[in-house]
Enzyme design. Sequence first.
Site, PDB file in Angstrom:
ATOM      1  CG  ASP A 223      -1.827   1.217   1.262  1.00  0.00           C
ATOM      2  OD1 ASP A 223      -2.603   1.401   0.307  1.00  0.00           O
ATOM      3  OD2 ASP A 223      -1.758   1.983   2.244  1.00  0.00           O
TER       4      ASP A 223
ATOM      5  CD  GLU B  36      -5.537   0.612  -4.155  1.00  0.00           C
ATOM      6  OE1 GLU B  36      -6.762   0.824  -4.095  1.00  0.00           O
ATOM      7  OE2 GLU B  36      -4.753   0.869  -3.226  1.00  0.00           O
TER       8      GLU B  36
ATOM      9  CB  CYS C  83     -12.336  -6.563   8.767  1.00  0.00           C
ATOM     10  SG  CYS C  83     -11.369  -7.472   9.993  1.00  0.00           S
TER      11      CYS C  83
ATOM     12  CB  CYS D 126     -14.010 -11.271   9.939  1.00  0.00           C
ATOM     13  SG  CYS D 126     -14.448  -9.538  10.212  1.00  0.00           S
TER      14      CYS D 126
ATOM     15  CB  CYS E  83     -13.129  -5.478  12.789  1.00  0.00           C
ATOM     16  SG  CYS E  83     -14.415  -6.406  11.919  1.00  0.00           S
TER      17      CYS E  83
ATOM     18  CB  CYS F 115     -13.316 -10.336  14.052  1.00  0.00           C
ATOM     19  SG  CYS F 115     -12.279  -9.162  13.157  1.00  0.00           S
TER      20      CYS F 115
ATOM     21  CG  ASP G 110      -1.275   3.432   5.886  1.00  0.00           C
ATOM     22  OD1 ASP G 110      -2.264   3.784   5.230  1.00  0.00           O
ATOM     23  OD2 ASP G 110      -0.500   4.230   6.444  1.00  0.00           O
TER      24      ASP G 110
END
Length: 401
Positions: free
Chosen positions: A202, A285, A338, A341, A357, A360, A367
């Site tokens: 990232d 990306e 997330c 999960c 989250c 979970c 990042d």
Amino acid sequence: MKARYQYRFYPTNQQRTSLAQLFGCVRVVWNDALALCKQSEKLPSNGELQKLVLTQAKKTESREWLSDVASIALQQSVADLGTAYKNYFDSLKGKRKGKKLGSPRFKKKINLQSARLTRGGFSINKETIYLAKIGDVNPIWSRELPSEPSSVTVIKDCANRYFLSFVVEVQPIQIDSEALASLVCDTLRERASAKNQSIGIDLGIKTFAFMSNGEKAESPAYSKPDRKIRKLQKKLARQQKESKRRNKTRLRIAKTHNQIADTRKDFLHKLSTKVVSENQTIVLEDLNVSGLVKNRKLSRVISLQGWREFRTQCAAKSQKYQREFVIINRWEPTSQVCSECGYKWGKLDLKVRSVQCLNCWTEHDRDENAAKNINKVGMGNRHDSKCTSRRSNATRSGFCL
């Protein structure tokens, strides 16, 4: 396949004068030929332009000094103008890939100066290079040339640095059955030497790259030389044009720009080599950099990072090290899901750097969570089965067997 090798050299004072004369003649010939092209209804051929701006021009008093430099460089200047017009027309018709090109422009004295010589204008004598009507120059041989160069371009950048740029032909290697079997063994051995199976990266501003394995890569400090550039640019705007002090300020700006560019290039090469050599699959990306720089508050900082250059280097080195390079869709919600999960919490403000989250109860760094999701999307291991089935979201390239 053609490749380019560039070396720096330090000319003597007499050679600097001769090179300045050569650059000036090449620039004048280019501008004269471009002016004729703009005035003509039909684009003249290279032969017609050479006859007008070289053969006939040398007989006049205003252009008789064109005979003092190597004629090969002047002929190549006209040929380069024809190539520039061809690329421009191909770009208009859609025959040339990439960003649309503009029409050729007039050359300025203060910009980067260059002159191209073909085989008749230079020769290689062991450690020295002979340039026609310039003399012998001694480049810094950082690496050997793989073959005899077909041309050399003498370059002087805005910071008064001199370079020799050679174009060489690299022949593809013919592989027989035994060599192919050996290549397969070497490939499997090289793949086995990778520490990690895959890694997602990232890209950011404060932290240049956050890896899915938890590693960080901090970008060099560009802020101090960047502030120096802005201060000098304000000083340049207040100085009288074509004055000596203005030229000194312009030279200081160019040197500071080169300092930033060299620091960034060194950092990106080291990081990309490390990432590609240690991982079998590299996932990035597809960032819309041209759209991101339209943000007036972040455009200057984003432009200093070199995200696109890092992507280009990773793609090229992936082929060299026999790795797989994957680019995922820019619309993937990597910072909204997330990584443990698959629960989607939605968009977050940029000031939110950590999130917990609600499904979970795992606390994530923004990042690091995005890097893990980038890795999962590239490898096709998303929690959402619909996203997993869309194989078109990832573009793969690199070495395959």
